[in-house]
Design a protein around this motif. Structure first.
Motif, short mmCIF file in Angstrom:
data_model
loop_
_atom_site.label_atom_id
_atom_site.label_comp_id
_atom_site.label_asym_id
_atom_site.label_seq_id
_atom_site.Cartn_x
_atom_site.Cartn_y
_atom_site.Cartn_z
N PRO A 99 1.00 -1.33 -0.10
CA PRO A 99 -0.02 0.05 -0.05
C PRO A 99 0.96 1.19 0.03
CG PRO A 99 -0.90 -1.63 1.40
CD PRO A 99 0.48 -1.99 0.91
N GLY A 100 0.61 2.20 -1.02
CA GLY A 100 1.29 3.37 -1.23
C GLY A 100 2.39 3.47 -2.01
N ALA A 101 2.97 2.12 -2.38
CA ALA A 101 4.09 2.05 -3.31
C ALA A 101 3.46 2.14 -4.71
CB ALA A 101 4.57 0.72 -3.12
N ALA A 102 4.57 2.48 -5.57
CA ALA A 102 4.28 2.73 -7.09
C ALA A 102 5.29 2.14 -8.04
CB ALA A 102 3.87 4.33 -7.20
N HIS A 103 4.91 2.17 -9.12
CA HIS A 103 5.78 1.71 -10.35
C HIS A 103 5.73 2.87 -11.33
CE1 HIS A 103 5.61 -2.73 -8.81
NE2 HIS A 103 6.34 -2.23 -8.28
N GLY A 104 6.85 3.09 -12.17
CA GLY A 104 6.84 4.02 -13.08
C GLY A 104 6.69 3.14 -14.49
N TRP A 105 5.94 3.59 -15.38
CA TRP A 105 5.81 2.78 -16.73
C TRP A 105 5.96 4.06 -17.88
CZ3 TRP A 105 4.27 -2.37 -17.71
CH2 TRP A 105 4.01 -2.83 -16.52
N TRP A 106 6.18 3.20 -19.00
CA TRP A 106 6.15 4.02 -20.15
C TRP A 106 5.99 3.30 -21.33
CZ3 TRP A 106 9.87 2.72 -24.13
CH2 TRP A 106 10.70 1.73 -23.69
N MET A 107 5.45 4.05 -22.53
CA MET A 107 5.11 3.19 -23.91
C MET A 107 5.24 4.17 -24.86
SD MET A 107 1.71 1.77 -25.36
CE MET A 107 1.18 3.15 -26.29
N THR A 108 5.74 3.62 -25.95
CA THR A 108 5.82 4.59 -27.26
C THR A 108 5.10 3.88 -28.32
OG1 THR A 108 8.07 3.17 -27.96
CG2 THR A 108 8.25 5.42 -26.66
N GLY A 109 5.04 4.46 -29.58
CA GLY A 109 4.27 3.73 -30.82
C GLY A 109 3.34 4.35 -30.96
N PHE A 110 2.46 5.65 -30.54
CA PHE A 110 1.48 6.14 -30.91
C PHE A 110 2.11 7.67 -31.74
CE2 PHE A 110 2.64 7.46 -26.55
CZ PHE A 110 2.63 8.76 -26.56
N LYS A 111 1.18 8.20 -32.08
CA LYS A 111 1.45 9.48 -32.75
C LYS A 111 0.70 10.72 -32.41
CE LYS A 111 -0.84 8.30 -36.35
NZ LYS A 111 -1.40 7.14 -37.14
N TYR A 112 1.43 11.98 -32.61
CA TYR A 112 0.95 13.18 -32.15
C TYR A 112 -0.67 13.21 -32.60
CZ TYR A 112 0.01 18.35 -32.20
OH TYR A 112 -0.41 19.50 -32.06
N GLY A 113 -1.41 13.66 -31.45
CA GLY A 113 -2.72 13.85 -31.64
C GLY A 113 -3.60 12.53 -31.34
N ASP A 114 -2.99 11.47 -31.14
CA ASP A 114 -3.89 10.17 -30.63
C ASP A 114 -4.51 10.44 -29.56
OD1 ASP A 114 -2.86 8.98 -33.05
OD2 ASP A 114 -1.76 7.31 -32.10
N ALA A 115 -5.74 9.82 -29.21
CA ALA A 115 -6.21 9.75 -27.88
C ALA A 115 -5.86 8.51 -27.18
CB ALA A 115 -7.88 10.01 -28.05
N LEU A 116 -5.48 8.87 -25.93
CA LEU A 116 -4.86 7.58 -24.90
C LEU A 116 -5.70 7.57 -23.72
CD1 LEU A 116 -1.41 9.21 -25.39
CD2 LEU A 116 -1.86 7.09 -26.38
N ALA A 117 -5.83 6.17 -23.27
CA ALA A 117 -6.46 5.83 -22.04
C ALA A 117 -5.52 4.70 -21.40
CB ALA A 117 -7.93 5.33 -22.06
N VAL A 118 -5.53 4.91 -20.14
CA VAL A 118 -4.62 3.85 -19.22
C VAL A 118 -5.49 3.16 -18.18
CG1 VAL A 118 -2.59 3.49 -17.94
CG2 VAL A 118 -2.46 5.15 -19.93
N THR A 119 -5.46 1.96 -17.77
CA THR A 119 -6.10 1.56 -16.66
C THR A 119 -4.99 0.32 -15.92
OG1 THR A 119 -7.28 -0.20 -17.85
CG2 THR A 119 -8.42 1.88 -17.54
#
Length: 97
Positions: free
Chosen positions: A22-42
């Motif tokens: 509880p309270g801990a976190a992980h950092g994530w990243w992703m590439t492969g999309f273009k300028y103007g794309d609509a993004l969602a993360v869950t």
């Protein structure tokens, strides 16, 4: 016409006592999309332990870093619940025009 894309990644604890606390976190990243794309993360926690009935994750600090080489989606998955989680999945979707 728009195109819908998706990706799914996961994290699993390396062993007992190393769960995402509880309270801990992980950092994530992703590439492969273009300028103007609509993004969602869950984020979806592993469930099933009757002694830890509610595992709650939040996706925080969602941002896009733009550089001459392209864009990078950056975000944090944090355990905002009362119990540790031994694993979770991250779902990302984006819509390209």
């Amino acid at each position: 016409m728009a195109t819908v894309n998706r990706a799914f990644f996961s994290w699993t604890s390396p062993g007992h006592g190393s769960d995402l606390a509880p309270g801990a976190a992980h950092g994530w990243w992703m590439t492969g999309f273009k300028y103007g794309d609509a993004l969602a993360v869950t984020a979806h926690s592993v469930v099933g332990n009757p002694f830890h009935p509610h595992r709650v994750l939040a996706v925080e600090n969602v941002r896009v870093d733009g550089s001459p080489g392209g864009h990078t989606l950056l975000f944090t998955v944090r355990n905002v619940g009362s119990f540790p989680t031994p694993g979770y999945g991250v779902g990302i979707s984006w819509i390209s025009a």
